[in-house]
Each structure stands twice: as structure tokens, then as C-alpha cells.
Design a protein around this motif. Sequence first.
Motif, PDB file in Angstrom:
ATOM      1  N   UNK A   1      24.516  36.425  49.083  1.00 10.67           N
ATOM      2  CA  UNK A   1      23.759  37.567  49.585  1.00 10.67           C
ATOM      3  C   UNK A   1      24.318  38.882  49.030  1.00 10.67           C
ATOM      4  N   UNK A   2      25.647  38.967  48.922  1.00  3.89           N
ATOM      5  CA  UNK A   2      26.250  40.153  48.312  1.00  3.89           C
ATOM      6  C   UNK A   2      25.847  40.270  46.843  1.00  3.89           C
ATOM      7  N   UNK A   3      25.763  39.147  46.160  1.00  2.77           N
ATOM      8  CA  UNK A   3      25.309  39.166  44.763  1.00  2.77           C
ATOM      9  C   UNK A   3      23.859  39.619  44.680  1.00  2.77           C
ATOM     10  N   UNK A   4      23.033  39.188  45.633  1.00  3.11           N
ATOM     11  CA  UNK A   4      21.635  39.617  45.652  1.00  3.11           C
ATOM     12  C   UNK A   4      21.542  41.123  45.856  1.00  3.11           C
ATOM     13  N   UNK A   5      22.387  41.651  46.761  1.00  4.32           N
ATOM     14  CA  UNK A   5      22.418  43.098  46.969  1.00  4.32           C
ATOM     15  C   UNK A   5      22.825  43.812  45.679  1.00  4.32           C
ATOM     16  N   UNK A   6      23.855  43.281  45.009  1.00  6.01           N
ATOM     17  CA  UNK A   6      24.309  43.898  43.765  1.00  6.01           C
ATOM     18  C   UNK A   6      23.257  43.863  42.683  1.00  6.01           C
ATOM     19  N   UNK A   7      22.579  42.714  42.535  1.00  5.63           N
ATOM     20  CA  UNK A   7      21.531  42.594  41.515  1.00  5.63           C
ATOM     21  C   UNK A   7      20.378  43.533  41.833  1.00  5.63           C
ATOM     22  N   UNK A   8      19.991  43.607  43.102  1.00  7.85           N
ATOM     23  CA  UNK A   8      18.881  44.481  43.504  1.00  7.85           C
ATOM     24  C   UNK A   8      19.222  45.945  43.215  1.00  7.85           C
TER      25      UNK A   8
END
Length: 272
Positions: free
Chosen positions: A12-19
Amino acid sequence: MMTSIALIILNLLMIIGVSWLVSYVIMRWSFSAKRNAKLVERYHNMPIAGLNSGAIILLSLGLAFIFSDISAVRSRAKASTLQEADALRTLGRMSLNIDPTVGAPLMASAREYTASVLEKEWPAMHRGSSYAIRSGVSSALPPLARMSDIVYSPESIAKLPTVTSMHLANLVSRIREQRLQRIDASDFGMGLRGYLLVALTLLATTVLLSMSMLTKPASQFISNFCLFFVTLAASYIAFLSQNPFFGLDAVTNIPLQEAFDRLNTMELTRKS
């Protein structure tokens, strides 16, 4: 369990970073000095708002269809597990009240089958590796085949009333059918079509959303960030949930475990 939760949080943190990164890159591209003037001149007065709303609705419907398929497969998997467990308990109860030369081996086969499902097939379904079940590496098919041989053998049919013999045959057929349904359910996945649907609608929505906010960099960034985060997070949750026997709200083996415990109790009662 803690490892799985930590992995979910990390993703989820990676998704936040990618977004955040994608939204920032789009904003920098759209609002560069020379490019922004051309984009504003070309697209600022175009009626994009309606198209943008339609793209968002299409993206939402695509995600809704994916979750609908996942929910339907989970419901079928849960129903199959419950019906299989019920058939095993019924078969065990009937084996106590028929000729012991038929009932005793039938009870033993039912217990062995249920134990094999719990020890072999369920872990394989949890991993989403139905090939191990179909190839026989982690299969409960041998004891199920023995149950069928006992019920359908001419010697057993001759020792049992016709109605009892037919009922036992129906129960074994029901167990076999529900077993195949839960194995098929463990094979379910979003597939390339689902991923393409999300990717294409996300791309279209991002372009239209960005073009509709060419004079508002902060609004464009926040809108794109929310769009990417919600879409990627929903896709990730769908990915985790696509196997009904793993991930969020997974179908448990409790009904089969209870049936196994009940079969053991029935055998002890018979011996007393």
C-alpha cells in the motif's frame, strides 16, 4: 500472519508512492512553461467535463464488474464447501445404520477422504496451485474413489435396501461434484481482460482529468493522485481476493474440519 500484514502495508505504501510520482510527473509535464500554453490554447475551452465524468463512471463500472465476479466465485466456493461437509456428515450417519461390512469401510474411506482434503487439497487451494491436486500430488481422489467403489459395487448393492443404496450413491456424487467446484474456484483469476480493462479506463480517465485542469496545477495533482491511489488500491485488493481460499475474507475449512471431527465421534460411538 504478521508477515502477510507487513507485506500488505508495504504494498500500500508503494501504491501511494507510485500514485504520487505519476501525478507529479503528469503535473510537471502539463505545466512546463512552453507546453502548458499550447495545451491551454488547444484544450481549455473544450467540453471535456462530460467526457471525464463518463470515463470515471466507466472505470468504476469496470472495477465493480471485477469485484462482482470475485464475490460470485467466493459465494460458490463457500457453498461448495458447506455442501461437501454436509454430504460427508450424512454419509457418516448412514454408514452407522447399514450392514457393517459396507458401513465400516465406507466410514473409514469418508474419514480418510476428509483428512486428505484438509491436509493436502486445502493447502494447495490456499496457494492457488490446483495443478498439484489435479496431478495427484496433493489429491484426495484415492479415498473418494474407494467410497465410490464401495457404494457402487454389486456386493454392497445386494446387501442394502434399494432406497439406501441410491441415497448413498447420490451423496458420493454430490461430494465429487462439490469437490470439483471448489477446485475450479481456486483457479479463478482476474485474467488479462480484467487488467486491460482497468489499465485502459485508468489511462483514458487520467488524460481527460488532466486536460480539464490545465490552469489548476494543485487540483490536477490531487485529482490524479486520488484517482491512481483508489484505482491501484482497488486493483490490489481484487488481486488479493481473486483466490477465494486465500487473502481477504477467504473461505475457511471450518465446515470440513467440523465434519471430520463429527466423523471421528461417530466412529467412537459405533465402537462403544
